[in-house]
Design an enzyme around this catalytic site. Structure first.
Site, PDB file in Angstrom:
ATOM      1  N   HIS A   1       0.867  -1.256   0.151  1.00  0.00           N
ATOM      2  CA  HIS A   1       0.011  -0.260   0.092  1.00  0.00           C
ATOM      3  C   HIS A   1       0.657   0.942   0.326  1.00  0.00           C
ATOM      4  CE1 HIS A   1      -3.811  -1.789   0.263  1.00  0.00           C
ATOM      5  NE2 HIS A   1      -3.404  -2.965   1.376  1.00  0.00           N
TER       6      HIS A   1
ATOM      7  N   ASP B   1       3.777   9.454  -0.806  1.00  0.00           N
ATOM      8  CA  ASP B   1       2.286   8.363  -0.676  1.00  0.00           C
ATOM      9  C   ASP B   1       1.849   7.683  -1.243  1.00  0.00           C
ATOM     10  OD1 ASP B   1      -0.327   8.065   1.310  1.00  0.00           O
ATOM     11  OD2 ASP B   1      -0.962  10.251   1.288  1.00  0.00           O
TER      12      ASP B   1
HETATM   13  P1  ADQ Z   1      -2.962   5.851   4.901  1.00  0.00           P
HETATM   14  O1  ADQ Z   1      -1.835   6.869   5.648  1.00  0.00           O
HETATM   15  O2  ADQ Z   1      -3.932   5.477   6.366  1.00  0.00           O
HETATM   16  O3  ADQ Z   1      -2.545   4.240   3.718  1.00  0.00           O
HETATM   17  P2  ADQ Z   1      -5.341   7.605   3.120  1.00  0.00           P
HETATM   18  O4  ADQ Z   1      -5.053   7.116   1.674  1.00  0.00           O
HETATM   19  O5  ADQ Z   1      -4.767   8.775   3.309  1.00  0.00           O
HETATM   20  O6  ADQ Z   1      -3.839   7.151   3.869  1.00  0.00           O
HETATM   21  O7  ADQ Z   1      -6.320   6.803   3.732  1.00  0.00           O
HETATM   22  C1  ADQ Z   1      -6.853   6.259   3.558  1.00  0.00           C
HETATM   23  C2  ADQ Z   1      -8.148   5.862   4.554  1.00  0.00           C
HETATM   24  O8  ADQ Z   1      -8.431   6.200   6.076  1.00  0.00           O
HETATM   25  C3  ADQ Z   1      -9.191   7.055   3.960  1.00  0.00           C
HETATM   26  O9  ADQ Z   1     -10.488   6.521   3.489  1.00  0.00           O
HETATM   27  C4  ADQ Z   1      -9.519   8.109   4.853  1.00  0.00           C
HETATM   28  O10 ADQ Z   1     -10.215   8.120   4.767  1.00  0.00           O
HETATM   29  C5  ADQ Z   1      -9.271   7.112   5.891  1.00  0.00           C
HETATM   30  N1  ADQ Z   1      -8.416   8.583   6.571  1.00  0.00           N
HETATM   31  C6  ADQ Z   1      -7.069   9.244   6.229  1.00  0.00           C
HETATM   32  N2  ADQ Z   1      -7.585   9.972   7.910  1.00  0.00           N
HETATM   33  C7  ADQ Z   1      -8.181  10.789   8.250  1.00  0.00           C
HETATM   34  C8  ADQ Z   1      -8.920  11.241   9.031  1.00  0.00           C
HETATM   35  N3  ADQ Z   1      -7.887  12.273   9.884  1.00  0.00           N
HETATM   36  N4  ADQ Z   1     -10.158  11.130   9.514  1.00  0.00           N
HETATM   37  C9  ADQ Z   1     -10.980  10.135   9.376  1.00  0.00           C
HETATM   38  N5  ADQ Z   1     -10.637   9.385   7.719  1.00  0.00           N
HETATM   39  C10 ADQ Z   1      -9.124   9.512   7.799  1.00  0.00           C
HETATM   40  C11 ADQ Z   1      -2.409   3.483   3.435  1.00  0.00           C
HETATM   41  C12 ADQ Z   1      -1.311   4.378   2.127  1.00  0.00           C
HETATM   42  C13 ADQ Z   1      -1.857   5.542   1.217  1.00  0.00           C
HETATM   43  C14 ADQ Z   1      -3.182   4.654   0.664  1.00  0.00           C
HETATM   44  C15 ADQ Z   1      -3.855   3.891   1.610  1.00  0.00           C
HETATM   45  C16 ADQ Z   1      -4.930   2.079   0.850  1.00  0.00           C
HETATM   46  O11 ADQ Z   1      -0.213   5.108   3.082  1.00  0.00           O
HETATM   47  O12 ADQ Z   1      -1.024   5.961   0.257  1.00  0.00           O
HETATM   48  O13 ADQ Z   1      -3.714   5.350  -0.521  1.00  0.00           O
HETATM   49  O14 ADQ Z   1      -3.520   3.536   2.478  1.00  0.00           O
HETATM   50  O15 ADQ Z   1      -3.740   1.787   0.131  1.00  0.00           O
END
Ligand code: ADQ
Length: 486
Positions: free
Chosen positions: A154, A362
């Site tokens: 991821h 990211d």
């Molecule tokens: P994350 O680094 O957690 O995930 P992201 O893709 O931004 O990053 O978010 C994943 C999920 O978490 C989204 O559905 C989002 O809505 C939710 N989320 C994030 N921040 C939030 C907040 N402050 N409040 C509520 N919900 C929140 C990792 C990788 C990413 C990749 C994902 C999926 O780091 O690059 O996109 O996995 O593969």
């Protein structure tokens, strides 16, 4: 359809659909369809290793194990989050290389594999997720498992020079050859992985998308993760979504809201974003009293020092910006450390004319996609997106920025403020077309189909193996070590 066995560090969240992220929803669907099994850490820290807990959930099985306090510290906080996470995000300065962490990481992977092994059927397809579990398939192969296994990373795959700083990098990457399919978020990640393999692994060869080394062939491909854009757009009209939307509209009173939503993590570029906002207020006085920046960033991984440090740093920056620019009736920056439900966030996105998604690195970044999906197509907001998010490869109609360029980011915010409606609509329509085409269902089905065809390709290999050696490969001999591979 063969049974899908999903393996991830954390299982779920299974309950509380409002909180469940896109990934959990996507996996739940495929697990239900295939009457599958989801295996991973329960999220609990137990006193001893304990037994595997199983339950049924909506037509599929869930099996979890607890971590001990030492494993949580060394495997999870240690190797996964103090070493691999920063390294794969190019933060060598924050990377802690510790032999004890690495040993624990390998031991936990073996322990997890031992717990899953008795639950497996020979026709299963095993789909392993993320950097916590790179050697997981190798541990299963050492136990004699011949099922087809796929891995999806991821987070970004780093460039070769960065990965070379990791002691035992070859051992770690060699263990990936126990999979049949390795998936990355973008073509760029695939290229970096192949570049490392060709230059660092003995006898490695690439033909099309198939990489061979250590007497094994593995398919390497990009599977950019998506969202369920239609469902997400509907969140705006949910009770939570409407409540947040109306609240925001009433308090903004015509001001332009800029929104950022992230887990509080040093990879998300938050200090750089705060600095760029300060620069906007410094360079463009017409923004005073007319814009408000809302940043939502709930703390994560609080057992890791770098996360405590960034929290303090951001608090200081936020109060400095407000101290410098606030008026009696205007707070330029609101900074919230709570998690809101996905539905509530959709309402806030709809009320925000600018979405700031500016990570330093990211894998993908799903907030960028969710922000776009929540917009009103007739009067959409503008997405300002970092070129270093995997999402930028698919979302070229966003305003693409370099998060290290403070002035450039401030200029992009100013451009977004004044972007004509026609241009906003065109950009939004193009972004939505991409989101609907490569959505979460496409991602999941594409990966599962590739895993299926990887298994078919493996049949001759398995037949050959059965003729010359016993089906079970003795522990520790698979894949062959570097010396024996030569
Ligand atoms: P994350 O680094 O957690 O995930 P992201 O893709 O931004 O990053 O978010 C994943 C999920 O978490 C989204 O559905 C989002 O809505 C939710 N989320 C994030 N921040 C939030 C907040 N402050 N409040 C509520 N919900 C929140 C990792 C990788 C990413 C990749 C994902 C999926 O780091 O690059 O996109 O996995 O593969």
């Amino acid at each position: 359809m063969s049974r899908i066995v999903a393996v991830s560090n954390r299982v779920g969240p299974l309950r509380g659909a409002a909180r469940a992220g896109g990934l959990a929803v996507a996996l739940i669907d495929v697990l239900r369809q295939s009457r599958g099994l989801w295996f991973g850490w329960s999220g609990r820290i137990g006193e001893a290793e304990g037994s595997t807990q199983t339950e049924r959930y909506r037509g599929f099985e869930v099996a979890t194990v607890d971590l001990t306090a030492a494993e949580h510290e060394d495997y999870y906080n240690g190797f996964a989050n103090r070493c691999l996470w920063p390294l794969f995000h190019y933060r060598i300065d924050l990377t802690a290389y510790d032999r004890q962490y690495y040993d624990s990481y390998n031991r936990v992977n073996v322990r997890f594999a031992r717990a899953l092994h008795p639950l497996l059927k020979e026709s299963d397809r095993i789909w392993v997720h993320d950097y916590h579990l790179i050697p997981f398939a190798q541990s299963l192969r050492d136990m004699g498992c011949v099922q087809s296994m796929g891995f999806f990373l991821h987070i970004p795959f780093p460039s070769r020079e960065v990965l070379l700083t990791l002691p035992h990098h070859e051992q770690l990457i060699q263990s990936l050859f126990a999979y049949d399919l390795i998936g990355f978020q973008t073509e760029r990640d695939c290229e970096r992985f192949l570049d490392y393999a060709i230059n660092e692994l003995p006898g490695a060869e690439v033909r099309g998308n198939v990489l061979s080394a250590y007497g094994r062939s593995v398919r390497v491909a990009a599977f950019p993760i998506g969202i369920d854009a239609r469902d997400y757009a509907d969140f705006v009209y949910s009770e939570d979504g409407q409540r947040q939307y109306m609240r925001a509209r009433n308090t903004l009173r015509g001001r332009t809201q800029i929104i950022g939503v992230d887990r509080m993590d040093y990879t998300k570029g938050l200090p750089e974003r705060f600095a760029a906002y300060e620069r906007l207020l410094t360079d463009y006085p017409d923004a005073h009293g007319r814009v408000e920046y809302l940043q939502i960033a709930p703390p994560t991984r609080e057992g890791v020092q770098a996360y405590t440090d960034i929290k303090h740093h951001l608090e200081q920056m936020a109060s400095q910006i407000n101290g410098r620019f606030a008026e009696v009736d205007w707070t330029p920056l609101r900074y919230i450390n709570r998690t809101l439900s996905r539905r509530a966030l959709a309402g806030l996105y709809r009320a925000s004319k600018i979405g700031l998604v500016t990570p330093l690195r990211d894998g993908m970044n799903l907030i960028a996609k969710e922000y776009v999906a929540a917009q009103d197509p007739e009067d959409p907001g503008v997405l300002v997106l970092s070129r270093f998010a995997g999402a930028a490869r698919q979302m070229e109609a966003a305003l693409i920025v370099n998060p290290y360029d403070t002035v450039g980011m401030a200029e992009a915010m100013q451009t977004a403020r004044y972007m004509p409606l026609v241009q906003r609509r065109e950009r939004h329509a193009e972004l939505m077309r991409g989101l609907l085409k490569e959505d979460i269902v496409h991602w999941r089905e594409h990966f599962v189909a590739e895993l299926q065809s990887a298994s078919l390709r493996r049949v001759p290999e398995l037949v050959q193996q059965a003729q010359f050696e016993p089906a079970k490969v003795p522990a520790g001999q698979w894949p062959p070590t570097r010396r024996s591979a030569r």
